[in-house]
Write a protein that holds these residues in place. Sequence first.
Motif, mmCIF file in Angstrom:
data_model
loop_
_atom_site.group_PDB
_atom_site.id
_atom_site.type_symbol
_atom_site.label_atom_id
_atom_site.label_comp_id
_atom_site.label_asym_id
_atom_site.label_seq_id
_atom_site.Cartn_x
_atom_site.Cartn_y
_atom_site.Cartn_z
ATOM 1 N N MET A 97 0.819 -1.212 0.000
ATOM 2 C CA MET A 97 0.000 0.000 0.000
ATOM 3 C C MET A 97 0.855 1.265 0.000
ATOM 4 S SD MET A 97 -2.990 -1.311 2.605
ATOM 5 C CE MET A 97 -3.834 0.245 2.775
ATOM 6 N N ALA A 98 2.084 1.160 0.559
ATOM 7 C CA ALA A 98 3.003 2.301 0.562
ATOM 8 C C ALA A 98 3.745 2.435 -0.762
ATOM 9 C CB ALA A 98 3.999 2.171 1.711
ATOM 10 N N GLY A 99 3.522 1.475 -1.672
ATOM 11 C CA GLY A 99 4.141 1.548 -2.991
ATOM 12 C C GLY A 99 5.528 0.974 -3.066
ATOM 13 N N HIS A 100 5.929 0.174 -2.078
ATOM 14 C CA HIS A 100 7.262 -0.427 -2.075
ATOM 15 C C HIS A 100 7.224 -1.886 -2.508
ATOM 16 C CE1 HIS A 100 8.842 3.165 -0.342
ATOM 17 N NE2 HIS A 100 8.182 3.038 0.799
ATOM 18 N N LYS A 101 8.392 -2.476 -2.640
ATOM 19 C CA LYS A 101 8.514 -3.883 -3.019
ATOM 20 C C LYS A 101 8.824 -4.714 -1.780
ATOM 21 C CE LYS A 101 10.058 -2.922 -7.752
ATOM 22 N NZ LYS A 101 11.080 -3.190 -8.801
ATOM 23 N N ALA A 102 8.150 -5.838 -1.657
ATOM 24 C CA ALA A 102 8.308 -6.700 -0.492
ATOM 25 C C ALA A 102 9.193 -7.897 -0.813
ATOM 26 C CB ALA A 102 6.945 -7.185 -0.013
ATOM 27 N N ILE A 103 10.266 -8.051 -0.033
ATOM 28 C CA ILE A 103 11.129 -9.235 -0.119
ATOM 29 C C ILE A 103 10.778 -10.077 1.100
ATOM 30 C CG2 ILE A 103 13.471 -10.069 -0.470
ATOM 31 C CD1 ILE A 103 12.487 -7.861 -2.465
ATOM 32 N N VAL A 104 10.011 -11.130 0.895
ATOM 33 C CA VAL A 104 9.373 -11.852 1.993
ATOM 34 C C VAL A 104 10.160 -13.089 2.386
ATOM 35 C CG1 VAL A 104 7.263 -12.978 2.767
ATOM 36 C CG2 VAL A 104 7.131 -11.030 1.193
ATOM 37 N N LYS A 105 10.490 -13.172 3.661
ATOM 38 C CA LYS A 105 11.108 -14.367 4.250
ATOM 39 C C LYS A 105 10.029 -15.065 5.063
ATOM 40 C CE LYS A 105 14.964 -16.741 4.942
ATOM 41 N NZ LYS A 105 15.717 -17.350 3.842
ATOM 42 N N LEU A 106 9.567 -16.217 4.563
ATOM 43 C CA LEU A 106 8.440 -16.905 5.173
ATOM 44 C C LEU A 106 8.881 -17.910 6.218
ATOM 45 C CD1 LEU A 106 6.325 -17.734 1.984
ATOM 46 C CD2 LEU A 106 5.897 -15.917 3.636
ATOM 47 N N SER A 107 8.125 -17.980 7.298
ATOM 48 C CA SER A 107 8.256 -19.103 8.223
ATOM 49 C C SER A 107 7.634 -20.316 7.548
ATOM 50 C CB SER A 107 7.521 -18.799 9.532
ATOM 51 O OG SER A 107 7.304 -19.983 10.262
ATOM 52 N N SER A 108 8.243 -21.474 7.724
ATOM 53 C CA SER A 108 7.699 -22.686 7.107
ATOM 54 C C SER A 108 6.297 -22.991 7.610
ATOM 55 C CB SER A 108 8.630 -23.874 7.384
ATOM 56 O OG SER A 108 8.757 -24.099 8.781
ATOM 57 N N ASP A 109 5.961 -22.527 8.825
ATOM 58 C CA ASP A 109 4.650 -22.807 9.405
ATOM 59 C C ASP A 109 3.509 -22.104 8.663
ATOM 60 O OD1 ASP A 109 5.603 -24.493 11.389
ATOM 61 O OD2 ASP A 109 5.970 -22.851 12.783
ATOM 62 N N VAL A 110 3.796 -20.948 8.074
ATOM 63 C CA VAL A 110 2.739 -20.203 7.376
ATOM 64 C C VAL A 110 2.956 -20.158 5.871
ATOM 65 C CG1 VAL A 110 2.228 -18.742 9.370
ATOM 66 C CG2 VAL A 110 3.940 -17.995 7.720
ATOM 67 N N GLU A 111 3.924 -20.901 5.382
ATOM 68 C CA GLU A 111 4.317 -20.827 3.972
ATOM 69 C C GLU A 111 3.146 -21.099 3.032
ATOM 70 O OE1 GLU A 111 7.720 -22.735 0.987
ATOM 71 O OE2 GLU A 111 7.427 -23.528 3.014
ATOM 72 N N VAL A 112 2.377 -22.135 3.303
ATOM 73 C CA VAL A 112 1.281 -22.506 2.405
ATOM 74 C C VAL A 112 0.253 -21.385 2.307
ATOM 75 C CG1 VAL A 112 -0.640 -24.103 2.041
ATOM 76 C CG2 VAL A 112 1.579 -24.977 2.796
ATOM 77 N N LEU A 113 -0.163 -20.848 3.445
ATOM 78 C CA LEU A 113 -1.206 -19.826 3.458
ATOM 79 C C LEU A 113 -0.712 -18.503 2.879
ATOM 80 C CD1 LEU A 113 -2.865 -20.508 6.932
ATOM 81 C CD2 LEU A 113 -3.684 -21.185 4.666
ATOM 82 N N MET A 114 0.548 -18.130 3.169
ATOM 83 C CA MET A 114 1.063 -16.876 2.629
ATOM 84 C C MET A 114 1.251 -16.961 1.117
ATOM 85 S SD MET A 114 1.105 -14.555 4.890
ATOM 86 C CE MET A 114 1.813 -13.416 3.715
ATOM 87 N N LYS A 115 1.707 -18.093 0.632
ATOM 88 C CA LYS A 115 1.847 -18.254 -0.819
ATOM 89 C C LYS A 115 0.492 -18.198 -1.505
ATOM 90 C CE LYS A 115 6.276 -20.669 -1.146
ATOM 91 N NZ LYS A 115 6.997 -21.902 -1.540
ATOM 92 N N LEU A 116 -0.546 -18.665 -0.816
ATOM 93 C CA LEU A 116 -1.896 -18.609 -1.371
ATOM 94 C C LEU A 116 -2.337 -17.164 -1.582
ATOM 95 C CD1 LEU A 116 -4.634 -19.902 -2.138
ATOM 96 C CD2 LEU A 116 -5.195 -19.919 0.306
ATOM 97 N N VAL A 117 -2.132 -16.284 -0.598
ATOM 98 C CA VAL A 117 -2.570 -14.892 -0.765
ATOM 99 C C VAL A 117 -1.672 -14.158 -1.768
ATOM 100 C CG1 VAL A 117 -3.613 -14.771 1.523
ATOM 101 C CG2 VAL A 117 -1.266 -14.003 1.217
#
Length: 346
Positions: A97-117
């Motif tokens: 929303m701030a117009g920046h680029k996100a470099i995301v480091k995922l926890s393996s516990d939430v990887e499936v759900l975060m990749k879905l969104v």
Amino acid sequence: MTFQQHHDAIVHLGITMNKWLTHAPSEFDEAYAKNRWFTPEQITHACKAWALQLTPESIDRFTAHYTLHQHKPLRIAIIMAGNIPWVGLHDLLMVLMAGHKAIVKLSSDVEVLMKLVIHTLIEHTPEMRQYIEISTEKLPADLDAVIATGSNNTNRYFEYYFRNKPALLRKNRNSIAVLSGNETPEQLQAIGNDILSYFGMGCRNIAKLLVPHGYDFTPFFENIEPLSSIIHHHKYANNYTYHKAIFLMNGTRHLDNGFLLVKQDERVASPLSVLFYHEYNDMQEVKNYLQTHNHEIQCVVSTIPEHHAIEPGMAQCPSLSDFADGVDTFSFLQKLSDKSDHVIQQ
């Protein structure tokens, strides 16, 4: 990308998450298979909370408090925790929303759900692919800033590792409920939900009660009884059995309703399946306690007006402006051009 494109992609995500409430994607089962804390009920609870916030009205209300300027996107690393479903999504949305680029480091516990969104955002707005990068190895060196959430121990590592970057770093926090003794049955059950949703693993879950001196816990236990099915979850039950055994072996005074252990303790953070409490004599004592432990508290739940607290049952339904640790993430992202303050440390 324009702010409007980011806005439309996020609104579409909200619409899609609302659809998932009635037609759950296969990723929900996959997430549960990978992390047994993420039961279908808990995932649905998180999905509903997010769907309620990602509406055009909510997003417009949020952005109305800020002046949006088109600018060259910066590369913002987001190191996410993994304790509850979609933890870290708020940070991702703030960066976008701030117009920046996100470099995301995922926890393996939430990887499936975060990749879905993330897939949902990119599928609707292909240009978003240039704004979201999932880092599977070491974070790249060309970062402009970092948002990192972790334990108190990992926070010390973050402080050192990102000492030369503007960084918003978060430690462990827990939440508190202040009871008057006059709560209705509905309010007590709602407080029970604030304690036990996500099995009590979130920073917004109530870990401690402040109660009047001589408080009778009988109505509290009676009204949270509908939540007793939590004891059938084997991981939660293992924690309950372990702490109960420790209390009994050590002769520790506690209350026990068969699925939650309640113990008088000065600490804020309680173990899983245990709820701490502290007795107070007057509101000044409550005020002093909250001020003394402010750095440990994420939010306060209460029906007592003077505390300006969250209503019972709403602890795990934060709005977009309910920033973790009380630090305005969006303002932090907007002010990144000012390099004088490298770390916002809570």
